[in-house]
Design a protein around this motif. Sequence first.
Motif, PDB file in Angstrom:
ATOM      1  N   VAL A 127       0.826  -1.208   0.000  1.00 40.06           N
ATOM      2  CA  VAL A 127       0.000   0.000   0.000  1.00 40.06           C
ATOM      3  C   VAL A 127       0.859   1.256   0.000  1.00 40.06           C
ATOM      4  CG1 VAL A 127      -1.635   1.345   1.374  1.00 40.06           C
ATOM      5  CG2 VAL A 127      -1.984  -1.116   1.067  1.00 40.06           C
ATOM      6  N   GLN A 128       1.898   1.282   0.838  1.00 46.79           N
ATOM      7  CA  GLN A 128       2.658   2.522   1.017  1.00 46.79           C
ATOM      8  C   GLN A 128       3.574   2.818  -0.175  1.00 46.79           C
ATOM      9  OE1 GLN A 128       3.854   3.168   4.975  1.00 46.79           O
ATOM     10  NE2 GLN A 128       5.547   4.549   4.468  1.00 46.79           N
ATOM     11  N   THR A 130       2.984   1.564  -3.185  1.00 45.00           N
ATOM     12  CA  THR A 130       2.119   1.406  -4.364  1.00 45.00           C
ATOM     13  C   THR A 130       2.650   0.347  -5.316  1.00 45.00           C
ATOM     14  OG1 THR A 130       3.241   3.170  -5.595  1.00 45.00           O
ATOM     15  CG2 THR A 130       1.363   3.805  -4.216  1.00 45.00           C
ATOM     16  N   GLN A 152      -2.717   5.879   5.230  1.00 42.65           N
ATOM     17  CA  GLN A 152      -1.378   5.343   4.980  1.00 42.65           C
ATOM     18  C   GLN A 152      -0.779   5.924   3.693  1.00 42.65           C
ATOM     19  OE1 GLN A 152      -1.066   1.091   4.999  1.00 42.65           O
ATOM     20  NE2 GLN A 152       1.176   1.117   4.865  1.00 42.65           N
ATOM     21  N   ASN A 153      -1.581   6.133   2.686  1.00 41.46           N
ATOM     22  CA  ASN A 153      -1.075   6.741   1.461  1.00 41.46           C
ATOM     23  C   ASN A 153      -0.593   8.169   1.704  1.00 41.46           C
ATOM     24  OD1 ASN A 153      -1.434   5.125  -1.242  1.00 41.46           O
ATOM     25  ND2 ASN A 153      -3.175   4.570   0.044  1.00 41.46           N
ATOM     26  N   LEU A 157       3.342   9.465   1.415  1.00 40.18           N
ATOM     27  CA  LEU A 157       3.760  10.586   0.569  1.00 40.18           C
ATOM     28  C   LEU A 157       4.544  11.630   1.370  1.00 40.18           C
ATOM     29  CD1 LEU A 157       0.565  11.105  -1.631  1.00 40.18           C
ATOM     30  CD2 LEU A 157       2.763  10.131  -2.330  1.00 40.18           C
TER      31      LEU A 157
END
Length: 390
Positions: A127-128, A130, A152-153, A157
Amino acid sequence: MLSRKGIIPEEYVLTRLAEDPTEPRYRARERRARFVSKKGNCNVAHKNIREQGRFLQDVFTTLVDLKWPHTLLIFTMSFLCSWLLFAMIWWLIAFAHGDLAPGEGATVPCVTSIHSFSSAFLFSIEVQVTIGFGGRMVTEECPLAILILIVQNIVGLMINAIMLGCIFMKTSQAHRRAETLIFSKHAVIALRHGRLCFMLRVGDLRKSMIISATIHMQVVRKTTSPEGEVVPLHQVDIPMENGVGGNSIFLVAPLIIYHIIDANSPLYDLAPSDLHHHQDLEIIVILEGVVETTGITTQARTSYLADEILWGQRFVPIVAEEDGHYAVDYSKFGNTIKVPTPLCTAHQLDEDRSLLDALTLASARGPLRKRSVAVAKAKPRFSISPDSLS
């Protein structure tokens, strides 16, 4: 055995044997501590700083100022800790929803293919950063899981922006460009236009120029005020000339920067006998400019102690015209030659200009004497008279 043969006196041998071999035989000469090193580092140690929290108020600058091992450690731990934190959150969501026990929980899990903490950790990394391998995905069963995915995204970033920006600033710091800005190892004092001048040479090894380059000089010495206050680092600006006027220089080729020692100069009473390593004198040179390729302001610094100033010498020329362009020989960058210079202060020279006239007369007689000697040596040993030809 040597003492018996009379080569070395007996008392010298006994003295050498009685010395303590653990004590050093040679001692480095004591000299004044530098305020600025030759490489431009400030020789100042900050001690007893009680307000350490001020460094945390500017975290980005603190990270940039750290050493590379510490920066890389923080870079790695920031990502690893965030992955572990969100892996724990994803595991708790799966545990609360009953996804860890197949067949006992709901038919549709919050996140597919999460059966242990290891799978939750792998999903957190996917997830982090991608990656998205496709084996695990968030479903619409749990709104909380969708919210955690968004958080979390955003956190990922922010970590990427801060840490990558920190790495970029460390690799493109201004003092890296200053490594190719060089100064002569020694400074010189000699006559120029009939006045004693303090001179040094500065150059740039790169072809990309330093835009709007300016240079400043200061004298740092210990002084005492009339009230008895001791100032250990009293800084006095030195006016300078660079051949074109003003402080701005066009550093396309090495230049000789000079300072005219006049009545307003802090070096007005400096004599040749004062140029030793015990003299309380340090001249700091600061070169500032904008890097042409990056637009970042850079600064190069160096300093000259009293024993690094050569009296009565001048820099040799290093720029020559070859094949339609100018060539710079950096192997002679710091080379100097001796020139006739009065052995007195600028103050004494202003009061008695006859010292300069006598020096000029003596230097003018020198080549004539050498020329007469050369002519005498070149005189032929025999001659042909007209009678011998008849």
